[in-house]
Enzyme design. Structure first.
Site, PDB file in Angstrom:
ATOM      1  N   HIS A   1     -45.373  38.188  -5.685  1.00  0.00           N
ATOM      2  CA  HIS A   1     -46.421  37.162  -5.666  1.00  0.00           C
ATOM      3  C   HIS A   1     -47.792  37.841  -5.644  1.00  0.00           C
ATOM      4  CE1 HIS A   1     -48.788  33.815  -3.523  1.00  0.00           C
ATOM      5  NE2 HIS A   1     -48.737  33.579  -4.820  1.00  0.00           N
TER       6      HIS A   1
ATOM      7  N   SER B   1     -45.439  30.931  -7.033  1.00  0.00           N
ATOM      8  CA  SER B   1     -46.308  30.814  -5.856  1.00  0.00           C
ATOM      9  C   SER B   1     -45.530  30.432  -4.611  1.00  0.00           C
ATOM     10  CB  SER B   1     -47.368  29.739  -6.107  1.00  0.00           C
ATOM     11  OG  SER B   1     -48.189  30.101  -7.174  1.00  0.00           O
TER      12      SER B   1
HETATM   13  N1  LIG Z   1     -53.225  30.752 -10.886  1.00  0.00           N
HETATM   14  C1  LIG Z   1     -53.071  31.278  -9.693  1.00  0.00           C
HETATM   15  O1  LIG Z   1     -54.014  31.371  -8.898  1.00  0.00           O
HETATM   16  C2  LIG Z   1     -51.725  31.807  -9.291  1.00  0.00           C
HETATM   17  C3  LIG Z   1     -51.645  32.717  -8.216  1.00  0.00           C
HETATM   18  C4  LIG Z   1     -50.402  33.238  -7.853  1.00  0.00           C
HETATM   19  C5  LIG Z   1     -49.265  32.833  -8.538  1.00  0.00           C
HETATM   20  N2  LIG Z   1     -49.381  31.934  -9.573  1.00  0.00           N
HETATM   21  C6  LIG Z   1     -48.142  31.568 -10.267  1.00  0.00           C
HETATM   22  O2  LIG Z   1     -48.079  32.311 -11.487  1.00  0.00           O
HETATM   23  C7  LIG Z   1     -47.402  31.541 -12.492  1.00  0.00           C
HETATM   24  C8  LIG Z   1     -48.303  31.390 -13.702  1.00  0.00           C
HETATM   25  O3  LIG Z   1     -49.500  30.771 -13.303  1.00  0.00           O
HETATM   26  P1  LIG Z   1     -50.827  30.808 -14.211  1.00  0.00           P
HETATM   27  O4  LIG Z   1     -51.928  30.330 -13.333  1.00  0.00           O
HETATM   28  O5  LIG Z   1     -50.930  32.127 -14.911  1.00  0.00           O
HETATM   29  O6  LIG Z   1     -50.462  29.673 -15.281  1.00  0.00           O
HETATM   30  P2  LIG Z   1     -51.085  29.479 -16.753  1.00  0.00           P
HETATM   31  O7  LIG Z   1     -50.853  28.057 -17.087  1.00  0.00           O
HETATM   32  O8  LIG Z   1     -52.464  30.041 -16.817  1.00  0.00           O
HETATM   33  O9  LIG Z   1     -50.174  30.408 -17.680  1.00  0.00           O
HETATM   34  C9  LIG Z   1     -48.819  30.117 -17.962  1.00  0.00           C
HETATM   35  C10 LIG Z   1     -48.498  30.751 -19.295  1.00  0.00           C
HETATM   36  O10 LIG Z   1     -47.091  30.579 -19.530  1.00  0.00           O
HETATM   37  C11 LIG Z   1     -46.936  30.311 -20.914  1.00  0.00           C
HETATM   38  N3  LIG Z   1     -45.659  29.677 -21.154  1.00  0.00           N
HETATM   39  C12 LIG Z   1     -45.340  28.358 -21.115  1.00  0.00           C
HETATM   40  N4  LIG Z   1     -44.054  28.191 -21.452  1.00  0.00           N
HETATM   41  C13 LIG Z   1     -43.558  29.438 -21.725  1.00  0.00           C
HETATM   42  C14 LIG Z   1     -42.278  29.928 -22.113  1.00  0.00           C
HETATM   43  N5  LIG Z   1     -41.257  29.104 -22.318  1.00  0.00           N
HETATM   44  N6  LIG Z   1     -42.129  31.268 -22.299  1.00  0.00           N
HETATM   45  C15 LIG Z   1     -43.160  32.117 -22.064  1.00  0.00           C
HETATM   46  N7  LIG Z   1     -44.400  31.704 -21.719  1.00  0.00           N
HETATM   47  C16 LIG Z   1     -44.581  30.378 -21.530  1.00  0.00           C
HETATM   48  C17 LIG Z   1     -48.117  29.438 -21.279  1.00  0.00           C
HETATM   49  O11 LIG Z   1     -48.381  29.488 -22.685  1.00  0.00           O
HETATM   50  C18 LIG Z   1     -49.238  30.109 -20.477  1.00  0.00           C
HETATM   51  O12 LIG Z   1     -49.880  31.114 -21.227  1.00  0.00           O
HETATM   52  C19 LIG Z   1     -47.026  30.212 -11.820  1.00  0.00           C
HETATM   53  O13 LIG Z   1     -45.715  30.305 -11.312  1.00  0.00           O
HETATM   54  C20 LIG Z   1     -48.029  30.104 -10.688  1.00  0.00           C
HETATM   55  O14 LIG Z   1     -47.591  29.298  -9.616  1.00  0.00           O
HETATM   56  C21 LIG Z   1     -50.571  31.441  -9.980  1.00  0.00           C
END
Ligand SMILES: NC(=O)c1ccc[n+]([C@@H]2O[C@H](COP(=O)([O-])OP(=O)(O)OC[C@H]3O[C@@H](n4cnc5c(N)ncnc54)[C@H](O)[C@@H]3O)[C@@H](O)[C@H]2O)c1
Length: 324
Positions: A136, A115
């Protein structure tokens, strides 16, 4: 002409990983979704089913069949593009890319969905910073049209072109962020807005419902049609300058999260996912609301897209700070 990126692997099968997988599967690409965490792939199955639930039966089965689930990073070996969507933690992202670097072909392009962490710092964990970008996406990635493509200092023009081409094939509107700046464009603007909204709530100026109501039905509805700079042109830059001259000194400019936000996080009031944030949420509310918001956003994006076709757009004014 650069080769297209036909095989995509996504590491991290959470909220973003699943919606990015659903996006590419909807557009006919084969996707491998990887997550080694216990229980993550079971959760991913139900998230993916939800993300594809609006499709007719045959299209839904086809899209589901294009997504392979795996628990090992090795499953990314044959991908032309790997997108990482694991939690927002620099050391974790660096470790995953260092491991991927050893597993994938040197030609494979790496992308992080961070993010706002430094793309340069994450890319440094690999031997391929020239084939490394930020992509992103916005939540939900299969609905929100825009993707910020962020280059680090070493990203090659060919890498940018190939990633932008793939995103356009996936129906996205990619925009290139030319410098690796924290929060890129959207999160800087989103956090400026949220900092002020939380400050107004903290000062007791209005309730959370009323602050949201003001933004949704004034700025929000207008922002769907005109960006903040275009809207300033429409209002008049002299008017904006006059207001900015007295207002900026009074706006929240704190450099750390507010006491209100910090307290809520410490109390486990993390929003919809824990049942309470600025509002209260039951499990049933949350599921129904997420589904409804996703459907509404999809319909709104389609309507805006159909209107954008053939609409005249004023060219940007030539200015030294808008190098094109
Ligand atoms: N949620 C949002 O609105 C949003 C929007 C844009 C960007 N992001 C970014 O996207 C990324 C993911 O966010 P999210 O909301 O999907 O998080 P989330 O917590 O829903 O998902 C993260 C996933 O990563 C997995 N994980 C953890 N350790 C791991 C590893 N060692 N190897 C592989 N997988 C692993 C977890 O099991 C989980 O399924 C972050 O960097 C976040 O900042 C999120």
């Amino acid at each position: 002409m650069t080769a297209s990126l036909s095989r995509v692997a996504i590491v991290g099968a959470g909220a973003m990983g699943c919606s990015i997988a659903a996006l590419f599967a909807r557009h006919g690409l084969d996707v491998t979704l990887i997550d080694p965490v216990a229980g993550a792939l079971d959760r991913a199955r139900s998230t993916l089913a939800m993300r594809l639930s609006d499709l007719p039966d045959a299209a839904r089965s086809e899209a589901s069949a294009r997504i392979a689930l795996a628990a090992e990073l090795q499953a990314a070996a044959s991908a032309a593009l790997v997108i990482e969507a694991v939690p927002e933690n620099l050391a974790l992202k660096q470790k995953i890319f260092a491991d991927l670097d050893a597993v994938c072909d040197p030609a494979t392009i790496f992308a992080t969905n961070t993010s706002g962490l430094s793309i340069t710092s994450i890319a440094q964990s690999t031997q391929r910073p020239d084939r490394f970008v930020g992509t992103h996406f916005f939540m939900p990635a299969d609905v929100i049209p825009l993707v910020e493509v962020v280059r680090n200092a070493a990203t090659s023009a060919g890498t940018v072109e190939r990633v932008m081409t793939l995103l356009r094939q996936g129906g996205k509107r990619p925009v290139l962020v030319k410098q690796d700046i924290p929060g890129f464009i959207a999160n800087r603007i989103q956090h400026a807005l949220a900092r002020e909204a939380m400050s107004l709530l903290e000062k007791g100026i209005a309730s959370a419902e009323d602050i949201d109501e003001v933004v949704k039905w004034s700025l929000g509805i207008r922002l769907a049609l005109s960006g903040p700079l275009e809207q300033r042109d429409l209002n008049g830059l002299d008017v904006h300058h006059a207001i900015a001259s007295y207002l900026y000194a009074d706006l929240d400019n704190r450099t750390t999260p507010s006491a209100l936000l910090t307290q809520k996080v410490a109390d486990g009031q993390l929003g919809a996912k824990t049942g309470e944030g600025f509002y209260r949420w039951s499990d049933a509310d949350r599921e129904a609301l997420l589904r409804q918001k996703s459907d509404d956003l999809r319909a709104l994006a389609a309507w805006l897209d159909s209107r954008a076709e053939g609409q005249p757009k004023p060219p940007a004014a030539p200015a030294s700070h808008t190098d094109s």
